[in-house]
Design a protein around this motif. Structure first.
Motif: not given
Length: 121
Positions: A21-27, A63-68
């Motif tokens: 769900d996190r890494i499967g987005d567009k970017w 920010r999402k990648l940093e939070s993970d």
């Protein structure tokens, strides 16, 4: 029923669904791949590498990648402030899996597109 199947059926606790769900987005995967090749990049360099991404979307993605715990953000106390991004050890450990998925997708995309056409008709 196997333990793995039981784990996947619980959508809230499923590790695979949570990560995809996190890494499967567009970017996100693109940002991880670029940072994996370039090691450290400033925000504007990363945005130029990703071409069509807006400043706001890149900010949200990072920010999402940093939070993970996949990306490090380092702020240098300069004027103007300099911010650099790089993959964490966890982010680097994801690269072989993304490369594997990319290889699989490239090997199978023609067949996938053909199957989609059959279903659409």
């Amino acid at each position: 029923m196997g333990k793995i199947l039981e784990l996947y059926q619980n959508t809230l606790d499923c590790p695979v669904r949570t990560v995809l769900d996190r890494i499967g987005d567009k970017w996100s995967m693109l940002a991880i791949l670029i940072l994996g090749e370039e090691e450290t990049m400033r925000f504007n360099e990363l945005q130029k590498s990703m071409k069509d991404i807006s400043q706001k979307m890149l900010t949200v993605t990072l920010r999402k990648l940093e939070s993970d715990g996949l990306v490090n953000r380092t702020i240098f106390p300069e004027i103007p402030p300099r911010v650099e991004y790089n993959l964490t050890e966890r982010g680097r450990s994801l690269l072989p899996h993304i490369h594997g998925l990319s290889s699989w997708a490239n090997e199978n995309i023609v067949g996938i597109k053909e199957s989609r056409k059959k279903v659409a008709n």
